[in-house]
Motif scaffolding. Structure first.
Motif, PDB file in Angstrom:
ATOM      1  N   PHE A  66       1.057  -1.167   0.036  1.00 43.28           N
ATOM      2  CA  PHE A  66       0.057  -0.084   0.067  1.00 43.28           C
ATOM      3  C   PHE A  66       0.754   1.115   0.062  1.00 43.28           C
ATOM      4  N   LEU A  67       1.734   1.350   0.829  1.00 39.69           N
ATOM      5  CA  LEU A  67       2.633   2.389   0.855  1.00 39.69           C
ATOM      6  C   LEU A  67       3.418   2.626  -0.352  1.00 39.69           C
ATOM      7  N   ALA A  68       4.017   1.540  -0.903  1.00 41.41           N
ATOM      8  CA  ALA A  68       4.573   1.604  -2.443  1.00 41.41           C
ATOM      9  C   ALA A  68       3.827   2.304  -3.354  1.00 41.41           C
ATOM     10  N   LEU A  69       2.536   1.662  -3.401  1.00 38.77           N
ATOM     11  CA  LEU A  69       1.457   2.164  -4.389  1.00 38.77           C
ATOM     12  C   LEU A  69       1.085   3.579  -4.297  1.00 38.77           C
ATOM     13  N   ALA A  70       0.941   4.026  -3.075  1.00 39.13           N
ATOM     14  CA  ALA A  70       0.599   5.332  -2.586  1.00 39.13           C
ATOM     15  C   ALA A  70       1.802   6.305  -2.955  1.00 39.13           C
ATOM     16  N   LEU A  71       3.077   6.027  -2.808  1.00 42.62           N
ATOM     17  CA  LEU A  71       4.046   6.685  -3.108  1.00 42.62           C
ATOM     18  C   LEU A  71       4.213   6.907  -4.302  1.00 42.62           C
ATOM     19  N   ARG A  72       3.948   5.797  -5.518  1.00 42.21           N
ATOM     20  CA  ARG A  72       4.011   6.085  -6.895  1.00 42.21           C
ATOM     21  C   ARG A  72       2.769   7.095  -7.244  1.00 42.21           C
ATOM     22  N   GLU A  73       1.481   6.751  -6.646  1.00 39.60           N
ATOM     23  CA  GLU A  73       0.343   7.799  -6.968  1.00 39.60           C
ATOM     24  C   GLU A  73       0.742   9.185  -6.571  1.00 39.60           C
ATOM     25  N   HIS A  74       1.183   9.287  -5.450  1.00 37.96           N
ATOM     26  CA  HIS A  74       1.543  10.915  -5.000  1.00 37.96           C
ATOM     27  C   HIS A  74       2.423  11.477  -6.262  1.00 37.96           C
ATOM     28  N   LYS A  75       3.335  10.707  -6.594  1.00 38.08           N
ATOM     29  CA  LYS A  75       4.419  11.263  -7.591  1.00 38.08           C
ATOM     30  C   LYS A  75       3.846  11.642  -9.052  1.00 38.08           C
ATOM     31  N   ARG A  76       2.782  10.798  -9.129  1.00 41.00           N
ATOM     32  CA  ARG A  76       2.276  11.113 -10.556  1.00 41.00           C
ATOM     33  C   ARG A  76       1.037  12.198 -10.238  1.00 41.00           C
ATOM     34  N   LEU A  77       0.400  12.389  -9.113  1.00 43.98           N
ATOM     35  CA  LEU A  77      -0.449  13.660  -9.117  1.00 43.98           C
ATOM     36  C   LEU A  77       0.276  14.639  -8.926  1.00 43.98           C
ATOM     37  N   ALA A  78       1.500  14.534  -8.333  1.00 42.92           N
ATOM     38  CA  ALA A  78       2.529  16.061  -7.967  1.00 42.92           C
ATOM     39  C   ALA A  78       2.795  16.444  -9.334  1.00 42.92           C
ATOM     40  N   SER A  79       3.343  15.462 -10.264  1.00 44.47           N
ATOM     41  CA  SER A  79       3.790  15.847 -11.669  1.00 44.47           C
ATOM     42  C   SER A  79       2.697  16.327 -12.547  1.00 44.47           C
ATOM     43  N   ASN A  80       1.380  16.246 -12.277  1.00 48.31           N
ATOM     44  CA  ASN A  80       0.239  16.985 -12.798  1.00 48.31           C
ATOM     45  C   ASN A  80      -0.219  18.097 -12.195  1.00 48.31           C
ATOM     46  N   HIS A  81       0.181  18.225 -11.067  1.00 47.18           N
ATOM     47  CA  HIS A  81      -0.565  19.519 -10.334  1.00 47.18           C
ATOM     48  C   HIS A  81      -0.134  20.874 -10.652  1.00 47.18           C
ATOM     49  N   GLY A  82      -0.643  21.677 -10.998  1.00 50.64           N
ATOM     50  CA  GLY A  82      -0.438  23.085 -11.400  1.00 50.64           C
ATOM     51  C   GLY A  82      -0.323  23.216 -12.919  1.00 50.64           C
ATOM     52  N   GLN A  83      -0.738  22.235 -13.731  1.00 50.21           N
ATOM     53  CA  GLN A  83      -0.529  22.347 -15.029  1.00 50.21           C
ATOM     54  C   GLN A  83      -1.701  23.076 -15.648  1.00 50.21           C
TER      55      GLN A  83
END
Length: 239
Positions: free
Chosen positions: A76-93
């Motif tokens: 769960f933590l590994a998937l959540a970390l990967r998902e957080h990176k994806r969301l952060a890369s799209n934030h502010g676009q």
């Protein structure tokens, strides 16, 4: 006495309503057969706002819990970390909105809407719609979708909005259909749905134009007669 009967009636009513109050407080979905707990399916009064960078960890947890079951803590933590990176890369676009729904200060739902094709005319797509499992059937997804539609129509001035859903998810397909979405494209795994954001469109796809259905243009009657005469002359000459 009448006072005793009144007191007993109040106690019975209290015992009947107690499970309902507990369900409303905890957000647990009630049993469908229990008439006294059906009020727990009332719409949840959530507060929807655009997610900030500090909100993305909560959003990633909601996405992992919504689409995965029975995960170990490490996975769960590994998937959540990967998902957080994806969301952060799209934030502010530009032309990308990430929305988070909160109830009583806790994150209960997430969705984002963005342009898949950055060429005009713009086509906004809804994706990553997720609701915390213990808060489903409380109109959270409906409120998130309505907010996405408001952004697409009022902020980006779009006339339609799209989303994709897996063909093996009839519950989600039923939800979108009830909200006015229509299937405009299908393949073996996913269905693309469209909703019109204007009042003068019923959501159906426009049919082919007259030029596409009429075939080649028909010549005027005078030209048709001339062609027939030419054919007769040629046939007489050849004979």
């Amino acid at each position: 006495s009448a006072r005793r009967v009144f007191t007993m009636g109040c106690w019975k009513l209290f015992l009947l309503l107690l499970p309902c109050c507990w369900a409303l407080q905890s957000g647990v979905r009630p049993r469908r057969g229990d008439m006294f707990l059906r009020c727990a399916e009332m719409p949840l009064p959530v507060v929807i706002s655009e997610a900030q960078p500090a909100d993305l960890p909560e959003a990633s947890h909601i996405l992992i819990k919504a689409f995965n079951e029975a995960l170990t803590d490490t996975v769960f933590l590994a998937l959540a970390l990967r998902e957080h990176k994806r969301l952060a890369s799209n934030h502010g676009q530009r032309h990308h909105a990430q929305l988070l729904a909160r109830y009583d200060g806790q994150a209960v739902g997430y969705v984002d809407v963005d342009f898949r094709d950055h060429r005009k005319p713009y086509t906004p797509y809804v994706s990553d719609l997720a609701v915390r499992p213990d808060c489903r059937r409380r109109k959270v997804a409906t409120q998130l979708l309505e907010r996405c539609e408001d952004i697409a129509s009022k902020r980006w001035h779009c006339d339609e909005i799209f989303l994709k859903v897996e063909s093996t998810n009839p519950t989600a397909l039923r939800l979108y259909t009830n909200l006015g979405y229509h299937v405009c494209k299908e393949d073996s795994t996913t269905s693309t749905l469209r909703k019109s954001l204007t009042d003068d469109d019923d959501g159906e796809q426009p049919g082919p134009t007259t030029e596409e259905t009429a075939g080649p243009p028909v010549p005027p009657p005078g030209q048709q007669q001339k062609k027939k005469k030419k054919k007769k002359k040629l046939s007489w000459f050849l004979s």
